[in-house]
Design a protein around this motif. Structure first.
Motif, PDB file in Angstrom:
ATOM      1  N   SER A   1      49.531  49.238  42.115  1.00 31.21           N
ATOM      2  CA  SER A   1      49.238  47.906  41.581  1.00 31.21           C
ATOM      3  C   SER A   1      49.079  46.874  42.697  1.00 31.21           C
ATOM      4  O   SER A   1      48.397  45.859  42.511  1.00 31.21           O
ATOM      5  N   GLN A   2      49.685  47.124  43.858  1.00 35.34           N
ATOM      6  CA  GLN A   2      49.504  46.186  44.968  1.00 35.34           C
ATOM      7  C   GLN A   2      48.061  46.226  45.460  1.00 35.34           C
ATOM      8  O   GLN A   2      47.497  45.189  45.841  1.00 35.34           O
ATOM      9  N   VAL A   3      47.444  47.396  45.426  1.00 34.33           N
ATOM     10  CA  VAL A   3      46.034  47.504  45.800  1.00 34.33           C
ATOM     11  C   VAL A   3      45.179  46.756  44.778  1.00 34.33           C
ATOM     12  O   VAL A   3      44.223  46.051  45.142  1.00 34.33           O
ATOM     13  N   ALA A   4      45.527  46.892  43.490  1.00 33.88           N
ATOM     14  CA  ALA A   4      44.783  46.192  42.448  1.00 33.88           C
ATOM     15  C   ALA A   4      44.927  44.682  42.593  1.00 33.88           C
ATOM     16  O   ALA A   4      43.949  43.935  42.438  1.00 33.88           O
ATOM     17  N   THR A   5      46.128  44.204  42.888  1.00 40.12           N
ATOM     18  CA  THR A   5      46.350  42.765  43.054  1.00 40.12           C
ATOM     19  C   THR A   5      45.536  42.214  44.221  1.00 40.12           C
ATOM     20  O   THR A   5      44.905  41.146  44.116  1.00 40.12           O
ATOM     21  N   THR A   6      45.524  42.933  45.314  1.00 40.07           N
ATOM     22  CA  THR A   6      44.775  42.474  46.489  1.00 40.07           C
ATOM     23  C   THR A   6      43.273  42.464  46.202  1.00 40.07           C
ATOM     24  O   THR A   6      42.553  41.537  46.584  1.00 40.07           O
ATOM     25  N   THR A   7      42.795  43.497  45.501  1.00 44.69           N
ATOM     26  CA  THR A   7      41.377  43.560  45.139  1.00 44.69           C
ATOM     27  C   THR A   7      41.009  42.430  44.183  1.00 44.69           C
ATOM     28  O   THR A   7      39.930  41.822  44.293  1.00 44.69           O
ATOM     29  N   TYR A   8      41.908  42.138  43.218  1.00 42.83           N
ATOM     30  CA  TYR A   8      41.657  41.052  42.264  1.00 42.83           C
ATOM     31  C   TYR A   8      41.478  39.720  42.991  1.00 42.83           C
ATOM     32  O   TYR A   8      40.556  38.940  42.668  1.00 42.83           O
ATOM     33  N   ASN A   9      42.320  39.445  43.958  1.00 41.69           N
ATOM     34  CA  ASN A   9      42.217  38.174  44.669  1.00 41.69           C
ATOM     35  C   ASN A   9      40.966  38.098  45.539  1.00 41.69           C
ATOM     36  O   ASN A   9      40.354  37.026  45.661  1.00 41.69           O
ATOM     37  N   ALA A  10      40.551  39.224  46.121  1.00 41.03           N
ATOM     38  CA  ALA A  10      39.301  39.225  46.887  1.00 41.03           C
ATOM     39  C   ALA A  10      38.120  38.909  45.964  1.00 41.03           C
ATOM     40  O   ALA A  10      37.216  38.136  46.322  1.00 41.03           O
ATOM     41  N   ALA A  11      38.123  39.482  44.747  1.00 39.80           N
ATOM     42  CA  ALA A  11      37.061  39.198  43.784  1.00 39.80           C
ATOM     43  C   ALA A  11      37.163  37.760  43.270  1.00 39.80           C
ATOM     44  O   ALA A  11      36.142  37.108  43.026  1.00 39.80           O
ATOM     45  N   PHE A  12      38.391  37.247  43.102  1.00 45.38           N
ATOM     46  CA  PHE A  12      38.622  35.875  42.644  1.00 45.38           C
ATOM     47  C   PHE A  12      37.957  34.875  43.590  1.00 45.38           C
ATOM     48  O   PHE A  12      37.195  33.988  43.164  1.00 45.38           O
ATOM     49  N   PHE A  13      38.209  35.027  44.888  1.00 46.55           N
ATOM     50  CA  PHE A  13      37.640  34.086  45.866  1.00 46.55           C
ATOM     51  C   PHE A  13      36.204  34.441  46.238  1.00 46.55           C
ATOM     52  O   PHE A  13      35.494  33.608  46.805  1.00 46.55           O
ATOM     53  N   GLY A  14      35.749  35.652  45.874  1.00 42.12           N
ATOM     54  CA  GLY A  14      34.355  36.018  46.122  1.00 42.12           C
ATOM     55  C   GLY A  14      33.417  35.541  45.019  1.00 42.12           C
ATOM     56  O   GLY A  14      32.204  35.730  45.117  1.00 42.12           O
ATOM     57  N   GLY A  15      33.984  34.924  43.965  1.00 43.77           N
ATOM     58  CA  GLY A  15      33.147  34.389  42.889  1.00 43.77           C
ATOM     59  C   GLY A  15      32.703  35.415  41.872  1.00 43.77           C
ATOM     60  O   GLY A  15      31.775  35.156  41.093  1.00 43.77           O
ATOM     61  N   MET A  16      33.375  36.572  41.828  1.00 38.87           N
ATOM     62  CA  MET A  16      33.009  37.592  40.848  1.00 38.87           C
ATOM     63  C   MET A  16      33.518  37.192  39.448  1.00 38.87           C
ATOM     64  O   MET A  16      34.496  36.452  39.321  1.00 38.87           O
ATOM     65  N   ASP A  17      32.861  37.681  38.413  1.00 40.00           N
ATOM     66  CA  ASP A  17      33.261  37.384  37.034  1.00 40.00           C
ATOM     67  C   ASP A  17      34.450  38.255  36.644  1.00 40.00           C
ATOM     68  O   ASP A  17      34.390  39.494  36.755  1.00 40.00           O
ATOM     69  N   ASP A  18      35.503  37.623  36.162  1.00 37.59           N
ATOM     70  CA  ASP A  18      36.694  38.349  35.723  1.00 37.59           C
ATOM     71  C   ASP A  18      36.416  38.982  34.355  1.00 37.59           C
ATOM     72  O   ASP A  18      36.231  38.282  33.362  1.00 37.59           O
ATOM     73  N   VAL A  19      36.397  40.305  34.298  1.00 40.76           N
ATOM     74  CA  VAL A  19      36.169  41.019  33.041  1.00 40.76           C
ATOM     75  C   VAL A  19      37.500  41.449  32.425  1.00 40.76           C
ATOM     76  O   VAL A  19      37.729  41.277  31.229  1.00 40.76           O
ATOM     77  N   GLU A  20      38.398  41.983  33.225  1.00 38.56           N
ATOM     78  CA  GLU A  20      39.707  42.424  32.717  1.00 38.56           C
ATOM     79  C   GLU A  20      40.720  42.430  33.843  1.00 38.56           C
ATOM     80  O   GLU A  20      40.483  43.007  34.910  1.00 38.56           O
ATOM     81  N   HIS A  21      41.839  41.782  33.610  1.00 41.89           N
ATOM     82  CA  HIS A  21      42.985  41.922  34.505  1.00 41.89           C
ATOM     83  C   HIS A  21      44.251  41.610  33.733  1.00 41.89           C
ATOM     84  O   HIS A  21      44.224  40.869  32.753  1.00 41.89           O
ATOM     85  N   HIS A  22      45.361  42.178  34.149  1.00 36.96           N
ATOM     86  CA  HIS A  22      46.628  42.032  33.449  1.00 36.96           C
ATOM     87  C   HIS A  22      47.723  41.706  34.459  1.00 36.96           C
ATOM     88  O   HIS A  22      48.028  42.541  35.323  1.00 36.96           O
ATOM     89  N   PRO A  23      48.327  40.527  34.359  1.00 33.83           N
ATOM     90  CA  PRO A  23      49.482  40.248  35.211  1.00 33.83           C
ATOM     91  C   PRO A  23      50.613  41.215  34.886  1.00 33.83           C
ATOM     92  O   PRO A  23      50.676  41.788  33.796  1.00 33.83           O
ATOM     93  N   HIS A  24      51.529  41.395  35.838  1.00 33.71           N
ATOM     94  CA  HIS A  24      52.688  42.236  35.572  1.00 33.71           C
ATOM     95  C   HIS A  24      53.506  41.642  34.427  1.00 33.71           C
ATOM     96  O   HIS A  24      53.426  40.451  34.141  1.00 33.71           O
ATOM     97  N   ALA A  25      54.301  42.490  33.778  1.00 30.28           N
ATOM     98  CA  ALA A  25      55.122  42.025  32.662  1.00 30.28           C
ATOM     99  C   ALA A  25      56.061  40.913  33.108  1.00 30.28           C
ATOM    100  O   ALA A  25      56.309  39.958  32.379  1.00 30.28           O
ATOM    101  N   PHE A  26      56.602  41.020  34.312  1.00 29.06           N
ATOM    102  CA  PHE A  26      57.412  39.943  34.879  1.00 29.06           C
ATOM    103  C   PHE A  26      56.950  39.676  36.309  1.00 29.06           C
ATOM    104  O   PHE A  26      56.298  40.509  36.950  1.00 29.06           O
ATOM    105  N   TYR A  27      57.270  38.512  36.806  1.00 26.91           N
ATOM    106  CA  TYR A  27      56.717  38.073  38.088  1.00 26.91           C
ATOM    107  C   TYR A  27      57.420  38.757  39.258  1.00 26.91           C
ATOM    108  O   TYR A  27      58.655  38.816  39.321  1.00 26.91           O
ATOM    109  N   ILE A  28      56.604  39.258  40.187  1.00 27.32           N
ATOM    110  CA  ILE A  28      57.096  39.860  41.429  1.00 27.32           C
ATOM    111  C   ILE A  28      56.729  38.911  42.564  1.00 27.32           C
ATOM    112  O   ILE A  28      55.548  38.635  42.802  1.00 27.32           O
ATOM    113  N   ASN A  29      57.744  38.421  43.263  1.00 27.92           N
ATOM    114  CA  ASN A  29      57.515  37.278  44.154  1.00 27.92           C
ATOM    115  C   ASN A  29      56.718  37.592  45.417  1.00 27.92           C
ATOM    116  O   ASN A  29      56.363  36.679  46.160  1.00 27.92           O
ATOM    117  N   ARG A  30      56.392  38.840  45.685  1.00 22.51           N
ATOM    118  CA  ARG A  30      55.548  39.099  46.856  1.00 22.51           C
ATOM    119  C   ARG A  30      54.060  38.936  46.537  1.00 22.51           C
ATOM    120  O   ARG A  30      53.210  39.042  47.425  1.00 22.51           O
TER     121      ARG A  30
END
Length: 743
Positions: free
Chosen positions: A590-619
């Protein structure tokens, strides 16, 4: 026999020199007798039943009745019988003016005399002959043949008179009986219908005047109240609760839902109306005013999107993915995976539970769940091991390529082979892409592999690497022909195939057309030391590195990385499952997924599906993180630009003395500058405590839950062009203590 003073002596011939005015007067008087009952009794002739000479007296009745005409008899001294009949008939057809007495007599010819008030008295004259009774009861048109043609004597034809009198004496009586009976039945029916209609209308007005018997709204007793009183009672009892949280529970975990977050609001007026506080034409509502029990839930306005979002967040903590039976072939040996039932939140039922609990109870209500059984059970898996997996690796497959026979070893095709559930049964499947490499390697000694064009980053710049043709076996054709012979033996374990020139799937021209020229975004996250993290994150980064997303295409993390299995290069690590940490294959991905999500977020890609963790992980960056679970939760984003996008990913491994780093970059032609923002945290949720005495337990510190909004703003040339808002819902993470709960 008593003589009437105005009656002429009919035994003498009429005076021919003068019209018989006395007869006219007698006829007129007789007509009046029929109209006026009291006169009839005064002039009623007496009949001597013992004398044969009573017949002339009967003869008088005929002319008296039939001469009820407007024209004097004197105009025709010799009364013709045919004329009398004609005049009587004309009298029936042409009614006389209402103010004269004659219309009443004419009406008596058309309608039975029984309907007139005078007739009972005439009908009582049963002692008189039938002919006379008929004449008294109703005027009769007498035929002309009943009189003497010379006019000297009146000698009626009694047979004719009897026939004429008999018809009106019997027929009208029958019609009176039928019509009277139908009138009574019709009147009774109309009376009943009128009573029912009156009661129905009264019921309609009563339904708007009071609430039904034994009625409650959300548990508030409003039985028999007026709608306004019921509204006041419900308002007083339920309105103070509108902000109260709905508490749900699953096993030892509680979930608190704010009504506003779930899109719920209370409609007081509609609650009273739906409970019976309005007028209704429905008979059930009318009966309900007095009988039965009437429990009504509060009327709610519901935002289904918000409600389903809350249920989805709860589901992330509860859902357990079903594990389907599967057989893979690490090191060319069949390895079975036992099926396990899954568990999911029943979304529709959960929505009903939340709505039913709102305003009504503060006690926890159970989250409805459904057990998802695997398609194939353990017995089916054992059977597939014997009939599919073991024969598949029993020996090499012979390839007839032209005039050459080549032995294809088990190790060449088993990396591409998997026995998995398809259409609810276990079937073998060969992935052509994974089969391509061994078919053109030195293992078979056949040809050389085609090389796709690609884009690589060299010295900080994107470079197009040309594609190359190959000579070898076609992977798609090979996969189709190979499957049917895997369970064969001897000479049947052989296929014929032709080596051909293999073109690259992605040509040099294709790569150049993508215009991948610069880095458009990058993101880095850090992770603590754990060897499983180094392995699993490194493997996932390797699988997504070099992926090219063409214009209009959608990137899927699960599709690109594949299932996290031993055969795919993953090991057991810590994951979040059911709201707590568990040990499973692929932990840390999931850390790889989180890092990829943020790269797409700032790259201007369209968010189709993502799911935050059930509870917040502070890293992870708050609100901007993503968890994945193969077959259930995925990370997907779409390249909506006209340029290709290249993913570059790598891991800097952690050590006992240093954190690891996960890096993801996107390369393309820049379209947007993107900035992020966030709201304050809100809707805080408190954690609980639970004990776990299973071997899978991982200790866990309590984590507070909350909601937060994340803003993404797009700029071009320094000007804002659009913005987006996404809300992350974090549940509280319980304090997990490994061991039994103390008594």
């Amino acid at each position: 026999m008593t003589e009437r003073p105005d009656e002429p002596d009919l035994s003498q011939p009429p005076d021919e020199a003068q019209p018989d005015a006395d007869i006219e007067a007698a006829l007129t008087s007789e007509a009046e007798d029929v109209v006026e009952p009291e006169v009839e009794h005064a002039v009623e002739p007496e009949v001597d039943e013992s004398s044969d000479e009573a017949a002339p007296e009967q003869d008088v009745a005929g002319p008296e009745v039939t001469d009820e005409v407007e024209e004097p008899v004197a105009e025709e001294p010799a009364v013709e019988e045919a004329a009398v009949e004609t005049e009587a008939a004309d009298e029936v057809e042409e009614p006389v003016a209402e103010e004269s007495a004659e219309p009443e007599v004419a009406d008596e010819v058309e309608e039975p005399v029984a309907e007139e008030p005078a007739e009972p008295e005439v009908a009582d004259e049963v002692e008189e002959p039938a002919v006379e009774e008929a004449i008294v009861e109703e005027p009769v048109a007498v035929p002309a043949g009943a009189f003497d043609p010379d006019g000297d004597d009146i000698s009626p034809d009694t047979d004719v008179l009897a026939a004429a009198a008999a018809e009106p004496a019997t027929q009208p009586a029958t019609e009176d009986d039928d019509e009277g009976g139908s009138h009574i039945g019709r009147n009774v029916l109309l009376g009943v219908l009128g009573l029912v209609a009156a009661l129905y209308v009264a019921g309609y007005f009563l339904t708007g005047a009071r609430m039904p018997a034994n009625a409650t709204i959300g548990g508030v007793d409003v039985s028999g109240m007026s709608p306004s009183a019921a509204r006041a009672a419900v308002d007083e009892a339920l309105t103070p609760r509108i902000a109260n949280e709905i508490v749900l529970s699953h096993e030892k975990v509680e979930f608190r839902v704010k009504p506003a977050d779930a899109g719920l609001s209370f409609d007081l007026d509609r609650s009273v109306d739906e409970a019976g506080g309005h007028r209704s034409w429905n008979p059930k509502d009318m009966v309900g005013l007095l009988f039965g029990d009437h429990e009504t839930a509060p009327a709610l306005d519901v935002d289904d999107a918000k409600l389903q979002s809350v249920i989805g967040t709860i589901g992330e903590s509860i859902n357990v993915e079903v594990v389907e039976a599967q057989i893979t072939f690490p090191k060319a040996k069949p390895t079975p995976r036992e099926p396990k039932a899954g568990l999911v939140v029943a979304r529709d039922d959960a929505a009903d539970v939340i709505k039913d609990a709102y305003l009504v109870t503060d006690k926890p209500v159970k989250v409805p769940t459904v057990v998802v059984e695997p398609a194939v059970d353990s017995d089916g898996l054992a059977d597939a091991m014997k009939t599919i997996a073991e024969p598949a690796v029993a020996g090499p497959v012979t390839l007839a390529v032209g005039d050459k026979n080549v032995s294809l070893p088990v190790t060449a095709y088993t990396p591409a082979l998997v026995v998995q559930v398809q259409d609810n049964v276990l079937k073998p499947y060969i992935d052509p892409k994974k089969l391509a490499e061994p078919l053109t390697s030195s293992v078979t000694g056949i040809g050389k592999k085609a090389v796709d064009a690609t884009v690589k980053i060299e010295n900080g710049k994107p470079v197009v690497v040309p594609g190359k043709e190959g000579v070898g076996l076609q992977p798609e054709e090979m996969a189709q022909k190979l499957l049917p012979v895997l369970d064969k033996t001897g000479a049947e374990r052989k296929i014929a195939i032709t080596a051909k020139v293999v073109d690259p799937l992605f040509t040099t021209e294709d790569a150049k057309a993508l215009k991948i020229t610069e880095r458009i975004s990058s993101f880095t996250t850090r992770f603590p030391y754990a060897e499983y993290r180094n392995i699993n994150q490194g493997r996932a980064a390797e699988l997504i590195n070099g992926t090219i997303i063409e214009p209009g295409e959608t990137f899927s993390f699960n599709k690109t990385v594949g299932e996290r299995t031993v055969a795919n290069g993953f090991v057991t690590g810590t994951v979040i499952n059911g709201g707590v940490f568990r040990e499973e294959l692929g932990g840390g991905v999931s850390q790889v997924a989180t890092t990829t999500y943020n790269a797409a977020f700032f790259g201007g890609m369209d968010d189709v599906e993502h799911h935050p963790h059930a509870f917040y992980i502070n890293r992870y960056p708050v609100g901007r993180e993503a968890t994945v679970y193969f077959g259930n939760l995925d990370l997907r984003w779409k390249n909506s630009t006209k340029y290709g996008v290249l993913v570059r990913a790598w891991v800097v491994k952690s050590t006992p003395g240093s954190q690891g780093q996960m890096h993801v970059e996107l390369w393309s032609t820049k379209v947007y500058d993107v900035k992020a923002g966030q709201s304050a945290r809100r809707n805080f949720r408190s954690p609980g405590t639970q004990y776990d005495d299973t071997k899978r337990c991982v200790p866990q510190d309590p984590i507070q839950g909350f909601d937060i909004d994340i803003y993404r703003t797009f700029y071009q040339g320094g000007k804002k062009v659009k913005s987006e808002t996404d809300t992350a819902h974090y549940q509280a993470a319980d304090h997990v203590i490994c061991g039994k709960k103390p008594d």
